[in-house]
Design a protein around this motif. Structure first.
Motif, PDB file in Angstrom:
ATOM      1  N   GLY A 349      -1.011   5.152   2.463  1.00  0.00           N
ATOM      2  CA  GLY A 349      -0.976   6.583   2.715  1.00  0.00           C
ATOM      3  C   GLY A 349       0.167   6.989   3.624  1.00  0.00           C
ATOM      4  O   GLY A 349       1.288   6.500   3.493  1.00  0.00           O
ATOM      5  N   LYS A 350      -0.117   7.848   4.571  1.00  0.00           N
ATOM      6  CA  LYS A 350       0.924   8.328   5.488  1.00  0.00           C
ATOM      7  C   LYS A 350       1.115   7.403   6.682  1.00  0.00           C
ATOM      8  O   LYS A 350       1.938   7.675   7.562  1.00  0.00           O
ATOM      9  CB  LYS A 350       0.575   9.731   5.981  1.00  0.00           C
ATOM     10  CG  LYS A 350      -0.702   9.826   6.797  1.00  0.00           C
ATOM     11  CD  LYS A 350      -0.994  11.272   7.196  1.00  0.00           C
ATOM     12  CE  LYS A 350      -2.291  11.388   8.002  1.00  0.00           C
ATOM     13  NZ  LYS A 350      -2.585  12.786   8.374  1.00  0.00           N
ATOM     14  N   TYR A 351       0.361   6.304   6.709  1.00  0.00           N
ATOM     15  CA  TYR A 351       0.400   5.410   7.862  1.00  0.00           C
ATOM     16  C   TYR A 351       1.319   4.212   7.630  1.00  0.00           C
ATOM     17  O   TYR A 351       1.975   4.097   6.611  1.00  0.00           O
ATOM     18  CB  TYR A 351      -1.018   4.955   8.208  1.00  0.00           C
ATOM     19  CG  TYR A 351      -1.953   6.097   8.504  1.00  0.00           C
ATOM     20  CD1 TYR A 351      -1.698   6.961   9.564  1.00  0.00           C
ATOM     21  CD2 TYR A 351      -3.072   6.340   7.710  1.00  0.00           C
ATOM     22  CE1 TYR A 351      -2.545   8.028   9.836  1.00  0.00           C
ATOM     23  CE2 TYR A 351      -3.919   7.395   7.973  1.00  0.00           C
ATOM     24  CZ  TYR A 351      -3.656   8.244   9.032  1.00  0.00           C
ATOM     25  OH  TYR A 351      -4.482   9.297   9.296  1.00  0.00           O
ATOM     26  N   ARG A 352       1.322   3.318   8.580  1.00  0.00           N
ATOM     27  CA  ARG A 352       2.142   2.107   8.543  1.00  0.00           C
ATOM     28  C   ARG A 352       1.237   0.887   8.616  1.00  0.00           C
ATOM     29  O   ARG A 352       0.210   0.910   9.283  1.00  0.00           O
ATOM     30  CB  ARG A 352       3.114   2.111   9.724  1.00  0.00           C
ATOM     31  CG  ARG A 352       4.131   0.975   9.735  1.00  0.00           C
ATOM     32  CD  ARG A 352       5.005   1.074  10.975  1.00  0.00           C
ATOM     33  NE  ARG A 352       6.045   0.050  11.023  1.00  0.00           N
ATOM     34  CZ  ARG A 352       6.765  -0.216  12.094  1.00  0.00           C
ATOM     35  NH1 ARG A 352       6.561   0.474  13.217  1.00  0.00           N
ATOM     36  NH2 ARG A 352       7.692  -1.158  12.067  1.00  0.00           N
ATOM     37  N   GLY A 353       1.638  -0.179   7.934  1.00  0.00           N
ATOM     38  CA  GLY A 353       0.864  -1.416   7.999  1.00  0.00           C
ATOM     39  C   GLY A 353       0.016  -1.632   6.766  1.00  0.00           C
ATOM     40  O   GLY A 353       0.281  -1.097   5.690  1.00  0.00           O
ATOM     41  N   GLY A 354      -1.003  -2.436   6.903  1.00  0.00           N
ATOM     42  CA  GLY A 354      -1.887  -2.790   5.805  1.00  0.00           C
ATOM     43  C   GLY A 354      -2.751  -3.959   6.226  1.00  0.00           C
ATOM     44  O   GLY A 354      -2.913  -4.241   7.425  1.00  0.00           O
TER      45      GLY A 354
END
Length: 511
Positions: A349-354
């Motif tokens: 989505g609009k975030y960073r990482g996983g």
């Protein structure tokens, strides 16, 4: 407020009457749908343009969709431990386990299914388990104990670990299902059985190639983690797994409905975890490769589940909670072209990482609560964690809230009566911790690689302290540790208080 909860939720029977068969609007059925490695950006209701998930979208449109809901951890076993026990998994040092690992949860521990059992519910788990079985040295040809039935479930139909690990069999109430006693099964995670093919010795047998880590026993043409021998009749068919688990879930629902007893079902789906092998009906349907295909397959199964509830005439008296065990990952052990096929889709989505990451997308997951006659529909920005469910249901079932748990009772939040969630939350990725408080994220300093080269996910590790404002900087690009000193001091204080003397060598990994 108590009157409203009584009308909207449930009134627990007196202790002496809890075993009576009774189902009423005051005690709705509860289904927890839990996906595996699904990102907050994988659903169209959370903004995906490339993947359309109409059945999950309907849950969101008719229910309450959370934007700041979290799994406890960026990997599966710890998140499931927190979900079942209401405890931070890093206190238990819970980590991703193999398929022959012993049960992580003590049989006398409080659990989510035990909460529902106390309130007179029938309980079941169908799907992925990955919390261990037995006490070590499992004989897969006998009844395995302890198993989920010893933790409060009346019925269990599970895979022991994950679909990329052996044994690739279903375990029904502690027994391997469809096992031929003339072909006993054996499992080993240390060494192979003599003469058994592996991905390294017989690559010509593979229909799906491995990229890292998955090069041991071959089942259904797919290389797995761990070694297995025998038990051929019990091996699942990967492409049929969705239908297998849905059929078991429907069977449990139907039996519960016939008994007129409310039920709690933990429906732990395997998508989109590797290996991604969709049913032929969904192969190529998404345009985003196998990963996209299995997400559409999961959405379809949820639609079929909802239709079944309507056929059984119990949809209006059923509460559904939908979520995922951690953030997304594309390449995770198989050469399935997941990165190349992904295109412009953003599973995070609009975030960073996983998955595996300390950044927000590692644990900030989709979380939807559906029950049109009970839940105020809309969107909630409240901070909430999956592990809070046990004490939330203790509260709304009129049971004693367990003060020894890390779980918080958030009934009003869960049902949309207010947006007052947690003040803060400790989150974990591979035994490393970070703190979410308000709009702020604090990641303590630690050594280690910044990006895992196998999966190409930024892990959030740095020798410097990190402080981010998640509202203003969703991508966590601007480290404010030097400029927001007061905020940094406050978050470090809360972080230290939450540790409660836990071993620093466990919390601050150095490699």
């Amino acid at each position: 407020m108590q009157k409203l909860l009584y009308l909207l939720l449930m009134a627990v029977l007196p202790m002496g009457c809890q075993n009576k068969k009774q189902n009423s609007p005051e005690r709705p059925n509860v289904i927890l749908i839990y996906l595996d490695d699904l990102g907050i950006g994988d659903l169209s209701c959370y903004g995906s343009k490339q993947l359309q998930t109409p059945n999950i979208d309907q849950l969101a449109q008719e229910g309450l969709m959370f934007t700041n809901a979290y799994a406890s951890s960026a990997t599966c076993t710890p998140s499931r431990y927190a979900l079942m026990t209401g405890m931070y998994p890093w206190k238990k040092k819970a980590h991703v386990i193999n398929g022959d690992a012993p049960m992580l949860i003590a049989t006398d521990a409080p659990t989510l299914p035990k909460t529902f059992k106390k309130a007179g519910y029938r309980t079941a788990v169908v799907g992925k388990w990955h919390l261990g079985l037995g006490n070590g040295n499992i004989d897969w040809n006998q009844t395995i104990s302890p198993n989920p039935n010893d933790l409060g479930f009346d019925y269990s139909y599970i895979m022991a670990a994950t679909n990329d690990r052996v044994p690739t069999v279903y375990v029904k109430n502690g027994k391997v299902d469809n096992l031929d006693p003339k072909d006993p099964i054996a499992v080993n995670y240390k060494e192979n059985f003599e003469g058994e093919p592996t991905a390294l010795t017989h690559p010509e047998m593979l229909r799906l190639k491995w990229s890292h880590g998955h090069n041991q026993s071959i089942v259904n043409g797919v290389p797995r983690i761990g070694f297995v021998k025998g038990g051929k009749s019990a091996h699942w068919v990967d492409e049929n797994m969705t239908n297998d688990f849905l059929a078991e879930a429907q069977h449990f629902i139907q039996k519960s409905n016939q008994s007129q007893q409310p039920f709690f079902l933990y429906y732990a789906m395997h998508q989109p975890h590797v290996p991604r092998l969709p049913h032929p009906k969904f192969k190529g349907k998404s345009g985003l490769g196998a990963r996209g295909d299995v997400i559409l397959e999961a959405d379809d199964a949820i639609g079929r589940l909802m239709s079944f509830l309507k056929e059984q005439k119990i949809a209006d008296n059923t509460l559904i909670i939908f979520s995922s065990d951690n953030g997304p990952v594309l390449s995770d052990g198989y050469a399935d072209h997941a990165i190349a096929d992904n295109g412009t889709h953003r599973p995070w989505g609009k975030y960073r990482g996983g998955k595996y990451s300390l950044f927000n997308a590692g644990t900030n997951v989709p979380f939807i609560v559906w029950a049109p006659k009970m839940v105020k529909k809309g969107t909630s920005d409240a901070l909430i964690c999956q592990m809070d469910l046990i004490n939330t249901f203790n509260e709304c079932l009129h049971l004693a809230v367990d003060q020894h748990l890390d779980a918080q009772p958030l009934t009003n939040t869960l049902f949309g009566l207010n947006e007052k969630g947690r003040s803060h939350l400790m989150l974990e990725a591979n035994a490393r911790l970070w703190l979410r408080k308000g709009d702020w994220a604090y990641i303590p300093p630690q050594k280690g690689v910044a990006i895992n080269p196998d999966i190409m996910i930024p892990l959030g590790r740095s020798v410097d302290e990190q402080l981010y404002n998640l509202q203003a900087d969703t991508q966590e690009q601007v480290n404010l540790a030097d400029t927001e000193q007061q905020q940094l001091i406050q978050l470090k204080k809360v972080f230290k208080e939450e540790l409660q003397g836990e071993e620093p060598m466990f919390l601050y990994m150095t490699q």
